[in-house]
Design an enzyme around this catalytic site. Sequence first.
Site, PDB file in Angstrom:
ATOM      1  N   HIS A 189      62.320  20.742 -13.276  1.00  0.00           N
ATOM      2  CA  HIS A 189      62.244  19.510 -12.493  1.00  0.00           C
ATOM      3  C   HIS A 189      62.035  19.848 -11.014  1.00  0.00           C
ATOM      4  CE1 HIS A 189      62.701  15.515 -11.230  1.00  0.00           C
ATOM      5  NE2 HIS A 189      63.921  15.233 -11.655  1.00  0.00           N
ATOM      6  N   HIS A 241      50.325  17.939 -13.993  1.00  0.00           N
ATOM      7  CA  HIS A 241      51.477  17.035 -13.921  1.00  0.00           C
ATOM      8  C   HIS A 241      51.511  16.224 -15.197  1.00  0.00           C
ATOM      9  CE1 HIS A 241      54.164  13.884 -12.396  1.00  0.00           C
ATOM     10  NE2 HIS A 241      54.524  14.772 -11.493  1.00  0.00           N
ATOM     11  N   ASP A 262      54.252  20.005  -5.439  1.00  0.00           N
ATOM     12  CA  ASP A 262      54.901  21.289  -5.165  1.00  0.00           C
ATOM     13  C   ASP A 262      53.946  22.371  -4.676  1.00  0.00           C
ATOM     14  OD1 ASP A 262      57.552  20.606  -5.908  1.00  0.00           O
ATOM     15  OD2 ASP A 262      56.873  20.522  -7.977  1.00  0.00           O
TER      16      ASP A 262
HETATM   17  C1  LIG Z   1      53.578  20.070 -15.009  1.00  0.00           C
HETATM   18  C2  LIG Z   1      53.272  20.512 -16.431  1.00  0.00           C
HETATM   19  C3  LIG Z   1      54.582  21.025 -17.073  1.00  0.00           C
HETATM   20  C4  LIG Z   1      52.729  19.314 -17.219  1.00  0.00           C
HETATM   21  O1  LIG Z   1      52.628  19.689 -18.526  1.00  0.00           O
HETATM   22  P1  LIG Z   1      52.012  18.793 -19.687  1.00  0.00           P
HETATM   23  O2  LIG Z   1      51.644  17.439 -19.194  1.00  0.00           O
HETATM   24  O3  LIG Z   1      52.962  18.864 -20.824  1.00  0.00           O
HETATM   25  O4  LIG Z   1      50.655  19.510 -20.008  1.00  0.00           O
HETATM   26  P2  LIG Z   1      50.448  20.641 -21.086  1.00  0.00           P
HETATM   27  O5  LIG Z   1      51.484  21.709 -20.911  1.00  0.00           O
HETATM   28  O6  LIG Z   1      50.343  19.983 -22.419  1.00  0.00           O
HETATM   29  O7  LIG Z   1      49.029  21.232 -20.666  1.00  0.00           O
HETATM   30  C5  LIG Z   1      47.766  20.710 -21.093  1.00  0.00           C
HETATM   31  C6  LIG Z   1      46.739  21.844 -21.030  1.00  0.00           C
HETATM   32  O8  LIG Z   1      46.567  22.248 -19.662  1.00  0.00           O
HETATM   33  C7  LIG Z   1      46.968  23.623 -19.498  1.00  0.00           C
HETATM   34  N1  LIG Z   1      47.759  23.683 -18.268  1.00  0.00           N
HETATM   35  C8  LIG Z   1      48.664  22.758 -17.818  1.00  0.00           C
HETATM   36  N2  LIG Z   1      49.128  23.117 -16.626  1.00  0.00           N
HETATM   37  C9  LIG Z   1      48.521  24.275 -16.315  1.00  0.00           C
HETATM   38  C10 LIG Z   1      48.611  25.128 -15.195  1.00  0.00           C
HETATM   39  N3  LIG Z   1      49.414  24.828 -14.170  1.00  0.00           N
HETATM   40  N4  LIG Z   1      47.852  26.249 -15.164  1.00  0.00           N
HETATM   41  C11 LIG Z   1      47.048  26.531 -16.213  1.00  0.00           C
HETATM   42  N5  LIG Z   1      46.909  25.758 -17.285  1.00  0.00           N
HETATM   43  C12 LIG Z   1      47.658  24.645 -17.350  1.00  0.00           C
HETATM   44  C13 LIG Z   1      47.818  23.942 -20.729  1.00  0.00           C
HETATM   45  O9  LIG Z   1      47.795  25.328 -21.012  1.00  0.00           O
HETATM   46  C14 LIG Z   1      47.152  23.109 -21.765  1.00  0.00           C
HETATM   47  O10 LIG Z   1      45.957  23.777 -22.132  1.00  0.00           O
HETATM   48  P3  LIG Z   1      45.489  23.745 -23.680  1.00  0.00           P
HETATM   49  O11 LIG Z   1      45.133  22.304 -23.933  1.00  0.00           O
HETATM   50  O12 LIG Z   1      44.318  24.658 -23.715  1.00  0.00           O
HETATM   51  O13 LIG Z   1      46.662  24.209 -24.483  1.00  0.00           O
HETATM   52  C15 LIG Z   1      52.233  21.653 -16.437  1.00  0.00           C
HETATM   53  O14 LIG Z   1      51.008  21.201 -15.894  1.00  0.00           O
HETATM   54  C16 LIG Z   1      52.715  22.909 -15.716  1.00  0.00           C
HETATM   55  O15 LIG Z   1      53.392  23.742 -16.302  1.00  0.00           O
HETATM   56  N6  LIG Z   1      52.335  23.051 -14.387  1.00  0.00           N
HETATM   57  C17 LIG Z   1      52.795  24.180 -13.608  1.00  0.00           C
HETATM   58  C18 LIG Z   1      54.230  23.949 -13.155  1.00  0.00           C
HETATM   59  C19 LIG Z   1      54.349  22.916 -12.064  1.00  0.00           C
HETATM   60  O16 LIG Z   1      53.605  22.929 -11.101  1.00  0.00           O
HETATM   61  N7  LIG Z   1      55.326  22.006 -12.232  1.00  0.00           N
HETATM   62  C20 LIG Z   1      55.604  20.988 -11.248  1.00  0.00           C
HETATM   63  C21 LIG Z   1      55.336  19.624 -11.732  1.00  0.00           C
HETATM   64  S1  LIG Z   1      55.594  18.456 -10.418  1.00  0.00           S
END
Ligand SMILES: CC(C)(COP(=O)(O)OP(=O)(O)OC[C@H]1O[C@@H](n2cnc3c(N)ncnc32)[C@H](O)[C@@H]1OP(=O)(O)O)[C@@H](O)C(=O)NCCC(=O)NCCS
Length: 439
Positions: free
Chosen positions: A277, A316, A372
Amino acid sequence: MTDAAAVAANDAATLTIRDNRTGSEYDVPITDGTIKAADLGKIRTAEDEPGLAVYDPGFVNTASCRSSVTYIDGEQGILEYRGYPIEQLAEKSSFLEVAYLLIKGQLPTKAEYDAWVHEITYHTFVHENVKGFMHGFRYDAHPMGMLMASVGALSTFYPDARNINDADNRHMQIVRMIAKMPTLGAWSFRHAQGKPFVYPDNDLGYTANFLSMLFKMSEQKFEADERLVRALDVLFILHADHEQNCSTNAVRSVGSSQVDPYSAVAAGVAALYGPLHGGANEAVLRMLKRIGKKENIPDFMQGVKDGNERLMGFGHRVYKNYDPRAKIIKKACDDVFEVTGVNPLLEIAQELEKIALEDEYFVKRKLYPNVDFYSGLIYEAFQFPPEMFTVLFAIGRTPGWLAQWLELVQDKEQKIARPKQIYTGDRTLDFVPASERWG
Ligand SMILES: CC(C)(COP(=O)(O)OP(=O)(O)OC[C@H]1O[C@@H](n2cnc3c(N)ncnc32)[C@H](O)[C@@H]1OP(=O)(O)O)[C@@H](O)C(=O)NCCC(=O)NCCS
């Protein structure tokens, strides 16, 4: 759609469900794009069987409340507090005015604003005993753990706070909490540094006072650069609310037991403490430091695309477009670096963003910078250690948590939070006493 067609469509707004187990059909009303889970509960195979329920870990597709606090359109990259776009608030408002807007639902008149600022300014001090128990933490205590414990402890200093049905009482606790969070946050920081706690300076504005409590040493008065004060104020505005995120859900869930608001907000701080988070900006900084120089970017990006790691600060759960807060923070970087000198990691961040926004991997998955991506760089320029980043987030989010709590306790449709489960364990086993089992 014409008005008449819209009315007709609305009249027909039902979902017909055919239960193939029994052959029965059900018409379930659709309101505001949702169906009531209780209506699904009426679908059952026999009178004495449990009704149909929804399995939704993480509540990704379940509305838990009606709310008029914050609106997000993730596809379009829109964020509004009480209907006002975040861009306008960040540019033209102040954190305390935004706090008023979130809590009261509308912008203040001049008299209301002055009274609000006065009240908050004169509640920044905490009971001396708070200082005593904050000293009791270990020298290396995480400031977020200290903040969580001390906010919760405020409930013992204000036992009347449990009178949550009294509007004046609620107002008093809201003022106290918004006023005291910076004091508690700054003291958590000073404790880790082994420095004496600095009392609030009520001549200063909210954010300037916070910086004074963080950084003042022997000088008579600590006066931070106005550009830094403004940049931090804007960061607080950007973090002030984000509808039903994990910590807000925690505040609402704990608050639904009708506990006092200090305890409910302590639950919000606890949720924010978790790395999924509040911790992503710290992860961005670690990533940028590991990349180290521009020449290492291509190898790093290849690793991301090969699925070995993630580009932190990108993507996100809700925003499938540029996070509107990231745009504003990017601009705030310029103001801060004008005062502090440019963080060399900024160049790497900008290059990563440029590549990612053009690269098919990121474009196809709708991965854009989130709040972030740049905020850690700013916080580092202020010389905050990474453990403090989440504390800053918590101070900014406090009015949002409280606005949502206020909505919760006045909402007649709300009930104590109590989700269902799908039981997967054993049943009706016969207990054999230990003396017989162990022979
Ligand atoms: C924020 C987050 C958890 C959202 O996750 P989500 O909505 O569940 O999206 P998913 O994890 O299902 O990702 C969808 C696809 O994008 C890819 N992806 C998502 N975020 C990515 C990232 N930051 N870098 C590379 N690939 C990413 C995933 O590998 C997935 O690819 P695939 O379809 O080939 O498997 C995710 O984007 C992430 O881990 N970001 C980095 C951490 C971050 O910045 N968090 C702060 C949020 S405010």
